[in-house]
Enzyme design. Structure first.
Site, mmCIF file in Angstrom:
data_model
loop_
_atom_site.group_PDB
_atom_site.id
_atom_site.type_symbol
_atom_site.label_atom_id
_atom_site.label_comp_id
_atom_site.label_asym_id
_atom_site.label_seq_id
_atom_site.Cartn_x
_atom_site.Cartn_y
_atom_site.Cartn_z
ATOM 1 N N HIS A 245 0.820 -1.212 0.000
ATOM 2 C CA HIS A 245 0.000 0.000 0.000
ATOM 3 C C HIS A 245 0.865 1.279 0.000
ATOM 4 O O HIS A 245 0.859 2.037 -0.956
ATOM 5 C CB HIS A 245 -0.907 0.040 1.232
ATOM 6 C CG HIS A 245 -1.935 -1.047 1.282
ATOM 7 N ND1 HIS A 245 -2.915 -1.223 0.328
ATOM 8 C CD2 HIS A 245 -2.150 -2.018 2.203
ATOM 9 C CE1 HIS A 245 -3.682 -2.242 0.649
ATOM 10 N NE2 HIS A 245 -3.250 -2.742 1.774
HETATM 11 O O1 RIB Z 1 -5.450 0.822 3.840
HETATM 12 C C1 RIB Z 1 -4.039 0.773 3.900
HETATM 13 C C2 RIB Z 1 -3.497 1.921 4.687
HETATM 14 O O2 RIB Z 1 -3.949 1.850 6.039
HETATM 15 C C3 RIB Z 1 -1.961 1.913 4.777
HETATM 16 O O3 RIB Z 1 -1.500 3.241 4.888
HETATM 17 C C4 RIB Z 1 -1.697 1.173 6.050
HETATM 18 O O4 RIB Z 1 -0.442 1.542 6.645
HETATM 19 C C5 RIB Z 1 -2.834 1.651 6.901
HETATM 20 O O5 RIB Z 1 -2.437 2.900 7.454
#
Ligand code: RIB
Ligand code: CA
Length: 323
Positions: A245
């Site tokens: 992500h």
């Molecule tokens: O949905 C993924 C996000 O939420 C990423 O930034 C992970 O680190 C959490 O913060």
């Protein structure tokens, strides 16, 4: 040569993103600002300081940010994803440094005012600090080179509700406020990050080539991979991998051509069962509800050359000496 302030809630995948920002030869990491999200802000701040120690960059400033959302109550941290300590329940040592005295919002506003048009603001946690920075200085959007946000999803289901991704769900009011302002903003959401998958064998390569930083990225990813594997097992898969992500947002800053984006007036739903849902109006029809009209356009990624992004991440990490 992006000069980046990274707003973060470390966070196992945040640590991967910080490693990339440090390792990439074209990125100058000016500082980290911390926010609640994957853990409470005292923990994410401690984690940010520790990560910089492990990655050999204790001189990079860390500014502590918001402990709670703008208006709603804070949801419990997802310790089932990132562990109680926010980094996979590994042995977190006392950091060698402390946060600077400025708040996250003050640091962001000062740096953008001192270097107008030069700084890329990358946010990979809830957008509370970014919203507080705009409230502190409403001219901020005109002072930054660009804003890149990991969050939301244009059409892919959410990861916290069927409609909402975690960062926007954790503070939908902040997200909706941020996208009501006119900055060069790009959202890197689940539509592309869930296509960009780090496999256990990729993390093993990092472990075996990147010294103590590589070992840290391996160790902290165990809990995270186990979480993803348990969900994949329910679908009959034995795969051991995780979505990249946060690092995808950092790769975007140096490889935007690997991403396909749409643009339009953007809202984040703030209340009800759809709270946290991202909505980019790519049609701009004369709708009966004017909630999207006369808002600035925000870009959002809907496609990605995932192999290129992953290769850029892996080659950058494995070709860098952190020690
Ligand atoms: O949905 C993924 C996000 O939420 C990423 O930034 C992970 O680190 C959490 O913060
Ligand atoms: Ca994050």
């Amino acid at each position: 040569m992006p000069k980046i302030i990274l707003d973060t809630d470390p966070g196992i995948d945040d640590a991967q993103a910080i490693a990339f920002a440090i390792a990439h030869p074209d990125i100058e990491l000016l500082g980290l600002t911390t926010v609640f999200g994957n853990a409470e802000v005292d923990i994410t701040t401690r984690n940010a300081l520790h990560i910089l120690d492990v990655f050999g960059q204790p001189q990079i400033p860390v500014a502590r940010g918001a402990s709670d959302p703008l208006t709603q109550a804070r949801y419990p941290a997802p310790d089932f994803v990132h562990g109680i300590d926010g980094l996979g329940n590994v042995d977190i040592k006392q950091p060698s440094t402390a946060p600077i005295s400025e708040s996250a919002a003050e640091f962001i506003v000062r740096m953008a005012s001192e270097q107008p048009g030069e700084i890329t603001l990358v946010a990979i946690g809830p957008l509370t600090n970014i919203a507080q920075a705009i409230n502190l200085d409403p001219t901020l959007p005109g002072k930054v080179k660009s804003l890149v946000v990991m969050g939301g999803s244009v059409s892919h289901p959410g990861n916290v509700t069927p409609l909402a991704e975690a960062n926007f769900f954790n503070d939908p009011h902040a997200a909706d406020l941020v996208f009501s302002h006119d900055w060069p903003a790009t959202i890197i959401g689940l539509d592309v990050t869930l296509q960009t998958v780090l496999r256990d064998q990729d993390l093993a390569i990092i472990r075996d080539t990147a010294g103590q930083a590589g070992q840290f990225l391996w160790d902290t990813s165990r809990f995270y991979i186990d979480f993803y594997a348990s969900r994949l097992a329910r679908l009959g898969s034995t795969d051991r991998s995780c979505a990249m992500h946060d690092a995808s947002a950092l790769v975007y800053t140096v490889l935007p051509e690997a991403f396909q984006v749409v643009s339009g007036p953007t809202r984040v739903i703030t209340d009800g069962i759809a709270a946290g849902q991202l909505s980019v109006d790519t049609q701009q029809e004369p709708y009966v509800i004017p909630a999207w009209s006369d808002r600035p356009h925000t870009s959002a990624a809907i496609g990605v050359a995932a192999p290129r992004v992953l290769d850029t991440f892996l080659s950058t990490i494995t070709n860098h000496s952190f020690d």
